[in-house]
Design an enzyme around this catalytic site. Structure first.
Site, PDB file in Angstrom:
ATOM      1  N   TYR A 182      -0.160  -0.336   4.431  1.00 32.10           N
ATOM      2  CA  TYR A 182       0.321  -1.255   3.417  1.00 32.10           C
ATOM      3  C   TYR A 182       1.024  -2.457   4.070  1.00 32.10           C
ATOM      4  O   TYR A 182       1.014  -2.595   5.284  1.00 32.10           O
ATOM      5  CB  TYR A 182       1.197  -0.515   2.417  1.00 32.10           C
ATOM      6  CG  TYR A 182       0.430   0.597   1.711  1.00 32.10           C
ATOM      7  CD1 TYR A 182      -0.843   0.357   1.189  1.00 32.10           C
ATOM      8  CD2 TYR A 182       0.939   1.889   1.615  1.00 32.10           C
ATOM      9  CE1 TYR A 182      -1.571   1.370   0.571  1.00 32.10           C
ATOM     10  CE2 TYR A 182       0.216   2.904   0.997  1.00 32.10           C
ATOM     11  CZ  TYR A 182      -1.040   2.635   0.481  1.00 32.10           C
ATOM     12  OH  TYR A 182      -1.763   3.634  -0.115  1.00 32.10           O
ATOM     13  N   SER A 189       7.867  14.818  -1.025  1.00 30.46           N
ATOM     14  CA  SER A 189       7.290  13.543  -0.614  1.00 30.46           C
ATOM     15  C   SER A 189       7.017  12.650  -1.818  1.00 30.46           C
ATOM     16  O   SER A 189       6.746  13.132  -2.921  1.00 30.46           O
ATOM     17  CB  SER A 189       5.964  13.780   0.123  1.00 30.46           C
ATOM     18  OG  SER A 189       6.174  14.139   1.452  1.00 30.46           O
ATOM     19  N   GLN A 226      11.096   5.155  -3.456  1.00 28.71           N
ATOM     20  CA  GLN A 226      10.388   4.456  -2.386  1.00 28.71           C
ATOM     21  C   GLN A 226       9.872   3.110  -2.890  1.00 28.71           C
ATOM     22  O   GLN A 226       9.137   3.057  -3.883  1.00 28.71           O
ATOM     23  CB  GLN A 226       9.219   5.290  -1.873  1.00 28.71           C
ATOM     24  CG  GLN A 226       8.555   4.703  -0.637  1.00 28.71           C
ATOM     25  CD  GLN A 226       7.291   5.446  -0.246  1.00 28.71           C
ATOM     26  OE1 GLN A 226       6.274   5.345  -0.915  1.00 28.71           O
ATOM     27  NE2 GLN A 226       7.368   6.188   0.856  1.00 28.71           N
TER      28      GLN A 226
END
Length: 370
Positions: A182, A22, A100
């Site tokens: 976000y 992750s 990301q």
């Protein structure tokens, strides 16, 4: 054969197994620049045997950082700082690297978690934040500035420009951060988005910004490069974003060519009511996978190899993303492969590491000292 250790091909990229590291924020960059901590941290995870490594949430502009310690990819300097980190990974590991891209919106300008994580107002050294609407994350906080149309266009272009820099750096795939409260999530959720123009109100309008960002990033990268997205499947707040709306958005993203969808949850409001338990978010992945046919990634308190195996083998997700368990045990995929009968790659200096009962773990002959 273990389902967890079966390969998966997405566009021009083949993952050797279904374990993804992750993206985990480290909050230790300076002015957005990657440093020796990132090299050490990411390189050890790159030799973990995972099918892919995701670099932490990386801001597309300085004001989009969650904290002053966030990584960035908004100019030539931040791109140059990434280069030695990626070069080291490439020298020592074949693991595919995903980057990301993110913008924190109203959750930007915060202290690092080990200093409380609270909003830092401009008067105390923070910066003005931006969001769909002038609504603070928590009561009593300084309200963000509501984005106008020019601001929305600027942010779309910031995502596209960061994507082009990532391509030039040589990453294998990109992921957009559309969850955890976000900026993209803020546009999606009626809790944070109370606009009355074409970016607010109806579900179609609230999805518009996310879909526009997806489209400009997809157009900015090669056709063979995968592009995924992380979503919060539910706000865990009545009247907020929920799994039904997530399925609608996921279907639209699928039609536009999204390559995977990571299903997390929460983050938009302190009023959220969550009762975490092992695999508590897996049903979101299963629901989206069944409804849309999209490749999905399950996340959240997945800590045991047989738990991960059951998720993939049972068709609940195509991939599992491991976060805190990977920090606790950076060789988690090695141990999972040993338990499930799989194989992983490792650098030659480590080939003699497995005990005798797992001598075929790396598919190499164990050697001894002369």
């Amino acid at each position: 054969m273990s389902s967890l250790f079966s390969p998966l091909t997405i566009r021009d990229l083949t993952l050797p197994n279904r374990i993804v590291v992750s993206p985990m924020c480290q909050y230790i960059a300076e002015d957005g620049l990657a440093n020796d901590w990132h090299l050490m941290h990411l390189l050890q995870l790159a030799i973990s045997g995972a099918g892919a490594l995701t670099i932490e949430s990386t801001a597309v502009e300085p004001d989009g950082r969650i904290t002053p310690g966030d990584l960035g990819l908004w100019d030539d300097a931040t791109a140059r700082a990434f280069a030695p980190v990626l070069a080291a990974i490439r020298r020592h590991s074949p693991t595919p690297v995903i980057l990301q891209l993110a913008h924190a919106g109203r959750k930007a300008s915060s202290h690092v978690p080990w200093k409380g994580g609270q909003l830092v107002p401009p008067a105390e050294g923070g910066w003005a934040t931006h969001a769909p609407s002038a609504l603070p994350q928590k009561p009593g906080e300084t309200a963000p500035l509501a984005l106008d149309k020019a601001g929305i266009w600027r942010l779309r272009e910031a995502f596209a420009a960061a994507a082009r820099r990532a391509v030039a750096l040589g990453v294998d795939a990109l992921e957009l951060h559309g969850g955890h409260g976000y900026l993209m999530h803020q546009f999606l959720s009626p809790i944070a988005n109370q606009r009355t123009d074409e970016y607010g109100g109806s579900l179609q309008n609230r999805m518009r910004f996310v879909l526009e960002v997806f489209d400009v990033v997809r157009a900015a990268i090669p056709t063979g490069m995968p592009l995924g997205i992380k979503l919060s499947a539910t706000d865990w707040v009545e009247g907020g974003w929920d799994i039904g709306q997530t399925v609608e958005l996921s279907g639209e993203l699928r039609r536009r060519g999204v390559d995977w969808i990571v299903l997390s949850s929460g983050g938009i409001s302190p009023l959220q009511k969550i009762s975490p338990a092992p695999g508590y978010q897996v049903p979101f992945s299963e629901a989206v996978r069944q409804a849309t046919g999209a490749v999905t990634t399950a996340v959240g308190l997945i800590t045991e190899p047989r738990q991960a195996e059951e998720i993939v083998a049972g068709g609940k997700a195509d991939l599992v993303a491991i976060a805190r368990a990977m920090l606790y045990d950076p060789r988690w995929p090695w141990h999972a492969a040993a338990e499930l009968g799989g194989q992983v790659s490792a650098p030659p200096p480590y080939w003699r590491a497995p005990p005798a009962e797992h001598k075929d773990l790396f598919g190499q002959t164990v050697f001894g000292a002369r």
